[in-house]
Design a protein around this motif. Structure first.
Motif, PDB file in Angstrom:
ATOM      1  N   HIS A  70       0.849  -1.187   0.000  1.00 54.02           N
ATOM      2  CA  HIS A  70       0.000   0.000   0.000  1.00 54.02           C
ATOM      3  C   HIS A  70       0.884   1.237   0.000  1.00 54.02           C
ATOM      4  O   HIS A  70       2.105   1.135   0.002  1.00 54.02           O
ATOM      5  CB  HIS A  70      -1.012  -0.030   1.141  1.00 54.02           C
ATOM      6  N   HIS A  72       1.288   3.927   2.174  1.00 58.92           N
ATOM      7  CA  HIS A  72       1.618   4.769   3.332  1.00 58.92           C
ATOM      8  C   HIS A  72       3.115   5.065   3.461  1.00 58.92           C
ATOM      9  O   HIS A  72       3.969   4.253   3.103  1.00 58.92           O
ATOM     10  CB  HIS A  72       1.127   4.118   4.628  1.00 58.92           C
ATOM     11  N   ASP A  74       5.340   5.031   5.789  1.00 61.67           N
ATOM     12  CA  ASP A  74       6.297   4.143   6.446  1.00 61.67           C
ATOM     13  C   ASP A  74       6.653   2.925   5.582  1.00 61.67           C
ATOM     14  O   ASP A  74       7.612   2.218   5.863  1.00 61.67           O
ATOM     15  CB  ASP A  74       5.790   3.690   7.826  1.00 61.67           C
ATOM     16  N   HIS A  75       5.875   2.722   4.518  1.00 60.83           N
ATOM     17  CA  HIS A  75       6.141   1.599   3.603  1.00 60.83           C
ATOM     18  C   HIS A  75       6.747   2.043   2.277  1.00 60.83           C
ATOM     19  O   HIS A  75       7.267   1.217   1.534  1.00 60.83           O
ATOM     20  CB  HIS A  75       4.837   0.847   3.284  1.00 60.83           C
ATOM     21  N   HIS A 165      -7.690  -0.736   5.408  1.00 56.67           N
ATOM     22  CA  HIS A 165      -6.614   0.122   5.922  1.00 56.67           C
ATOM     23  C   HIS A 165      -6.348   1.228   4.894  1.00 56.67           C
ATOM     24  O   HIS A 165      -6.212   2.396   5.250  1.00 56.67           O
ATOM     25  CB  HIS A 165      -5.371  -0.727   6.171  1.00 56.67           C
ATOM     26  N   ASP A 184      -0.314  -4.033   5.889  1.00 55.74           N
ATOM     27  CA  ASP A 184      -0.903  -3.495   7.127  1.00 55.74           C
ATOM     28  C   ASP A 184      -2.351  -3.922   7.304  1.00 55.74           C
ATOM     29  O   ASP A 184      -3.077  -3.328   8.088  1.00 55.74           O
ATOM     30  CB  ASP A 184      -0.847  -1.959   7.129  1.00 55.74           C
TER      31      ASP A 184
HETATM   32 ZN    ZN Z   1      -0.219   1.603   6.507  1.00 54.46          ZN
END
Ligand code: ZN
Length: 244
Positions: A70, A72, A74-75, A165, A184
């Motif tokens: 995905h 986000h 942090d990824h 999410h 996540d």
């Molecule tokens: Zn996430």
């Protein structure tokens, strides 16, 4: 179980580089030298360290592909760093996430920057900027959808669309090897992804968790955060689904 920013082989062609300490994600390396794919790319703060770990393990740090479970922060921040070093890296993501990734849309990629108004905003915004890496519009070469199969080395990964999410979050299932990458959407011991960010939906996550709990063949569970589960992964999926 695993130390941060080290590399460990989980199976003969899957390694984990566990998340670092701050807003980071687990990275998985699949395949063999000359044919390496990352599953998620972390927060971009330890890119050189990650490349040297990969080089030590595989004899080369050349990465051929990155799949984002995905979009986000942090990824995905690592994606921009890895692409600078290896511009030919092929990027894989679900077709819904691809729209956000290709636009570099910070509202979705970094939802924390927009979650608060008033005095809190002045605190949150600098935290969100601490990485010093901004989302950049990045082409998604392979746009995935439900039931697509990614053949990579000895793995045959079926795309399972698991919104909730984020709208286009995916899990990847190798039925024969009984391995599930979950991003996540779901973690271990009944924990699952938050739904309060823009694009999140409790109703959709509930359905996604049920869909995962119904999978028959899951022994190894490889989440985007926390430790992987190497045995009886299905049990963790059932616990998460039963929490609703
Ligand atoms: Zn996430």
């Amino acid at each position: 179980m695993f130390q941060r920013k080290t590399i460990h082989m989980i199976t003969e062609d899957i390694a984990i580089i566990p998340e670092g300490s701050m807003l980071d994600s687990n990275l998985y390396v699949i395949g063999t030298a000359g044919n390496l794919m990352l599953i998620d790319s972390g927060n971009g703060m330890a890119t050189n360290r990650i490349l040297s770990l990969i080089k030590n393990q595989y004899g080369t740090d050349e990465i051929q592909a990155i799949l984002q479970t995905h979009y986000h922060i942090d990824h995905i921040l690592g994606l921009y760093q890895f692409k600078k070093k290896f511009p030919d890296i092929k990027v894989y993501a679900h077709e819904i996430e691809a729209k956000v990734i290709e636009a570099g849309d910070n509202r979705y990629i970094n939802p924390m920057a927009n979650m608060f108004t008033g005095p809190l905003q002045s605190v949150i915004e600098p935290i969100a900027k601490v990485f010093g890496i901004n989302p950049e519009p990045t082409k998604v070469d392979i746009k995935l959808k439900e039931d697509d199969i990614i053949k990579w080395g000895s793995l045959s990964l079926k795309v399972i669309h698991t919104p909730g999410h984020t709208p286009g979050g995916i899990c990847l299932h190798d039925k024969q090897k009984k391995i599930l990458f979950t991003g996540d959407t779901v973690f271990t011991h009944g924990s699952f992804g938050r739904v309060d960010f823009i694009g999140g939906s409790a109703e959709l996550l509930q359905k996604s968790l049920k869909k995962l709990a119904d999978l028959e063949d899951v022994e190894i569970l490889l989440p985007g955060h926390m430790n992987p589960v190497l045995k009886n992964g299905k049990k963790h999926l059932e616990i998460a689904s039963s929490m609703w």
